[in-house]
Scaffold this active site. Structure first.
Site, PDB file in Angstrom:
ATOM      1  N   HIS A   1      57.639  57.823  27.180  1.00  0.00           N
ATOM      2  CA  HIS A   1      56.998  58.951  27.867  1.00  0.00           C
ATOM      3  C   HIS A   1      57.689  59.256  29.206  1.00  0.00           C
ATOM      4  O   HIS A   1      57.026  59.518  30.205  1.00  0.00           O
ATOM      5  CB  HIS A   1      55.493  58.721  28.037  1.00  0.00           C
ATOM      6  CG  HIS A   1      55.105  57.485  28.800  1.00  0.00           C
ATOM      7  ND1 HIS A   1      54.012  56.710  28.462  1.00  0.00           N
ATOM      8  CD2 HIS A   1      55.630  56.900  29.902  1.00  0.00           C
ATOM      9  CE1 HIS A   1      53.875  55.709  29.312  1.00  0.00           C
ATOM     10  NE2 HIS A   1      54.852  55.816  30.208  1.00  0.00           N
TER      11      HIS A   1
ATOM     12  N   HIS B   1      63.615  49.606  30.930  1.00  0.00           N
ATOM     13  CA  HIS B   1      63.992  50.273  32.181  1.00  0.00           C
ATOM     14  C   HIS B   1      63.421  49.507  33.363  1.00  0.00           C
ATOM     15  O   HIS B   1      62.388  48.838  33.255  1.00  0.00           O
ATOM     16  CB  HIS B   1      63.547  51.733  32.212  1.00  0.00           C
ATOM     17  CG  HIS B   1      62.066  51.982  32.165  1.00  0.00           C
ATOM     18  ND1 HIS B   1      61.246  51.552  31.145  1.00  0.00           N
ATOM     19  CD2 HIS B   1      61.258  52.653  33.018  1.00  0.00           C
ATOM     20  CE1 HIS B   1      60.012  51.951  31.356  1.00  0.00           C
ATOM     21  NE2 HIS B   1      59.982  52.613  32.500  1.00  0.00           N
TER      22      HIS B   1
ATOM     23  N   GLU C   1      55.631  47.951  29.566  1.00  0.00           N
ATOM     24  CA  GLU C   1      54.904  49.056  28.939  1.00  0.00           C
ATOM     25  C   GLU C   1      54.892  48.949  27.415  1.00  0.00           C
ATOM     26  O   GLU C   1      54.001  49.489  26.753  1.00  0.00           O
ATOM     27  CB  GLU C   1      55.538  50.394  29.326  1.00  0.00           C
ATOM     28  CG  GLU C   1      55.312  50.816  30.761  1.00  0.00           C
ATOM     29  CD  GLU C   1      55.946  52.175  31.063  1.00  0.00           C
ATOM     30  OE1 GLU C   1      55.666  52.702  32.148  1.00  0.00           O
ATOM     31  OE2 GLU C   1      56.721  52.693  30.230  1.00  0.00           O
TER      32      GLU C   1
END
Length: 294
Positions: free
Chosen positions: A12, A196, A243
């Site tokens: 996202h 990331h 995440e």
């Protein structure tokens, strides 16, 4: 009876939403990112659900350090795009299926998952970007064309839930949905990641080998994958890689046997690896194949 037909895993990245909102998706930098979602949009048209159960994380818009729910289920009638510092995204308001959301809330609590019930909540790019890439460009005057039940998971402030807890939550979500009497087709989205890191010495870290192995195991070894400890996410996928535990909610909500119908992986989009996968429940996939053969 309500039925889950498929799951979608999707990064996202906020810059993806910006690229769509500013009309620059045809620029050379962005073309490879959006190329991978062309199949997905056609697949969504052919398999359009009545409801999407969308798992995402809030980025300090609905919640901050004063209130950190581990799992927050949206029960409001609608959810407006949040102002994340540069104005709300110019996308439609998200409409909820309140009766199913309330049923899921009751079922989860009685299934011993202590969730927070949100009767008022704005939603940020964590929820709207996955909808945009799967449904295409929309304006605030449009409608997404599907009802959405949001589940916000805390992966911002330590401690985050484990992958195993998320996987078992997915199984509880499946039990809840399948016990709802209305005939509904439901999809479950797991969002966030992939690898990331946004800060300090490893800022810019991306680990394609780890990401691709995660996608492989999501299909073939979801139970083993769900046991991965937090420290491995942090070490291999960066500080924001945790995440990915949210994808386990999606996988846990599916059947044990799934069919991977599409995968997309691209580096970079902003400073993040973009990962995307579509998994159909094998029972649903086989039904579609049988109908196509008639």
């Amino acid at each position: 009876m309500a039925r889950i037909i498929a799951g979608v895993g999707c990064s996202h990245v906020p810059a993806i939403g910006v690229a769509m909102d500013t009309g620059i998706t045809d620029q050379p930098y962005w073309q490879p990112v959006f190329k991978g979602f062309e199949f997905s949009r056609e697949w969504m048209k052919a398999n359009k659900p009545d409801v999407i159960f969308l798992v995402y994380n809030d980025h300090c818009t609905a919640f901050d350090a004063s209130c950190i729910p581990t799992f927050a289920l949206g029960a409001a009638a609608e959810f407006r795009p949040a102002d994340e510092g540069w104005g709300p995204r110019p996308v439609p308001v998200v409409r909820n299926h309140q009766k199913l959301a309330s049923h899921i809330a009751q079922s989860l609590v009685l299934d011993e998952f202590d969730i927070t019930i949100m009767n008022e909540m704005e939603v940020d790019h964590g929820l709207t970007v996955p909808l945009s890439v799967m449904f295409g460009d929309k304006t605030p005057e449009d409608d997404w064309g599907v009802q959405v039940i949001p589940l916000a998971v805390n992966v911002v402030q330590y401690p985050a839930p484990t992958g195993n807890r998320c996987y078992n939550l997915g199984k509880a979500v499946r039990r809840a949905i399948e016990s709802y009497p209305e005939d509904l087709k439901v999809m479950v989205f797991g969002t966030g990641g992939m690898s990331h890191q946004l800060q300090y010495k490893r800022a810019g870290l991306i680990n394609p080998e780890w990401d691709k192995a995660f996608l492989d195991r999501l299909t073939s070894d979801p139970v083993g994958l769900s046991k991965m400890p937090h420290v491995e996410y942090l070490r291999e996928a960066g500080s924001e890689g945790v995440e990915m535990v949210m994808w386990h909610v999606m996988r846990g909500a599916l059947e044990d046997d799934v069919v991977e119908v599409h995968r997309h992986y691209h580096v970079p989009a902003s400073n993040t690896a973009v990962g995307h996968i579509i998994l159909e429940n094998k029972s649903y996939h086989d039904e579609r194949a049988a109908l196509a053969a008639e």
